[in-house]
Design an enzyme around this catalytic site. Structure first.
Site, PDB file in Angstrom:
ATOM      1  N   ASP A 132       0.850  -1.193   0.000  1.00 23.90           N
ATOM      2  CA  ASP A 132       0.000   0.000   0.000  1.00 23.90           C
ATOM      3  C   ASP A 132       0.887   1.244   0.000  1.00 23.90           C
ATOM      4  OD1 ASP A 132      -2.336  -1.456   0.136  1.00 23.90           O
ATOM      5  OD2 ASP A 132      -2.729  -1.065   2.259  1.00 23.90           O
ATOM      6  N   ARG A 182      -1.038  -0.784  -8.785  1.00 27.69           N
ATOM      7  CA  ARG A 182      -2.389  -0.322  -8.444  1.00 27.69           C
ATOM      8  C   ARG A 182      -2.383   1.209  -8.510  1.00 27.69           C
ATOM      9  NH1 ARG A 182      -3.696  -1.146  -2.399  1.00 27.69           N
ATOM     10  NH2 ARG A 182      -3.945  -3.325  -2.990  1.00 27.69           N
TER      11      ARG A 182
END
Ligand SMILES: Cc1cc2nc3c(=O)[nH]c(=O)nc-3n(C[C@H](O)[C@H](O)[C@H](O)COP(=O)(O)OP(=O)(O)OC[C@H]3O[C@@H](n4cnc5c(N)ncnc54)[C@H](O)[C@@H]3O)c2cc1C
Length: 306
Positions: A132, A182
């Site tokens: 992340d 992402r």
């Protein structure tokens, strides 16, 4: 204003104690978080898999300031990955890791080593890991850890945030063969010196960044609930002759679940980000900050208790 207040509160310990102990919080949390235990997480993944949806598991926690806490988080991931392997879910479920939860603020080399232990457990189970991305002060060190990990585990996924000015350049650097990236809009409160401030500018940046990723050699992961972004991603995928095997859509657990199912039933690859664990506070506050209606939902359930 409200967004700024909520994002500031997301890092305030006094507000955190108040919200965590408020009787209403559990109901609101349940909408966005799969549960507190690894069994809850597995049950959520099984239910998603039954609907043709993949998942990425996030063991909640961030901004760790103790070595023991970073080690406990690492262990929790290793345990979850063993469950995924044992339960035959590894082909559908990976994990997402926040480096700040495994010691990034204490010692970046320690965070890298903890993340490497998680990657080794993922490799043993037969799945992958995505790192992340957190606030902009951590971007360079997160990308450094990514490069280090990719030496042994080339499938480690990156996250880039369209609201940062630098991201179009980072997309060019990371749009390489097999590189899983992402792209999200970005969830933290960032200053104008590093990030676009208006929704329109962030959306335009998102489209520029996604165009780079879709045109490149990597594996773009389109993380957005925004219907216009989803439509544009579909058009870019057609233009660049991408199939559902070489890009995917990602959404958060509890947000637009009907759209998640629609995309999957149209044959797209869809992955749901599934958070679980007891440390839900920072995650919940960012979700409330994203949408005023979520705050109304929170306040309404507070009043119905009163
Ligand atoms: C899979 C995934 C992983 C992510 N990982 C990261 C990360 O590593 N780092 C990071 O900074 N950010 C991350 N994010 C969060 C992201 O940056 C955005 O803050 C978030 O996705 C909202 O942006 P959006 O693209 O959905 O568009 P928005 O313009 O915010 O929303 C578009 C529409 O989506 C719906 N929607 C959006 N958010 C909500 C919500 N909270 N509740 C209900 N409905 C909502 C609404 O209908 C809204 O009109 C991630 C998001 C996803 C989907």
């Amino acid at each position: 204003m409200l967004r700024t207040a909520l994002l500031t509160a997301s890092r305030n310990r006094t507000v955190r104690r108040f919200v965590e102990t408020a009787p209403v919080s559990r109901d609101v949390v349940r909408r966005f978080v799969a549960g507190t235990t690894v069994d809850d997480a597995m049950a959520a993944c099984r239910a998603l898999a039954a609907r043709g949806l993949n998942a990425t598991l996030d063991h909640l926690g961030e901004d760790t300031t103790e070595v023991g806490h970073a080690e406990a988080t690492t262990k929790a991931y290793v345990t979850a990955l063993a469950h995924l392997g044992d339960e035959g879910l590894a082909d559908r479920v990976e994990v997402s890791v926040k480096l700040s939860a495994v010691g990034q603020a204490l010692d970046v080399a320690m965070a890298r080593d903890n993340a490497a232990a998680i990657c080794a457990a993922a490799a043993a189970a037969g799945t992958t890991v995505t790192l992340d991305m957190e606030d902009h002060t951590t971007t360079d060190s997160t990308l450094w850890v990514l490069r280090e990990l990719r030496g042994d585990f080339p499938w480690v996924g990156a996250v880039l945030q369209a609201y940062l000015y630098r991201t179009e350049g980072d997309c060019k650097d990371l749009a390489t063969e097999g590189s899983r990236v992402r792209l999200c809009k970005g969830a933290y409160k960032e200053p104008p010196s590093v990030a676009y401030q208006s929704a329109l500018d962030v959306d335009r940046s998102y489209v520029r960044c996604l165009s780079v990723l879709m045109a490149g050699q990597g594996y773009p992961m389109v993380a957005s609930h925004d219907p216009r972004i989803v439509d544009i991603a579909g058009a870019l995928a057609v233009r660049h002759k991408r199939t559902p095997a070489d890009h995917e859509y990602q959404m958060l657990y509890g947000i637009r679940p009907e759209e998640q199912r629609r995309l999957a039933s149209d044959g797209e690859t869809v992955r749901v980000y599934v958070p679980y664990g007891a440390e839900w506070y920072g995650y919940l506050m960012r979700r409330l900050a994203e949408r005023p209606a979520n705050v109304t939902f929170f306040l309404r359930s507070l009043m119905s208790r009163g």
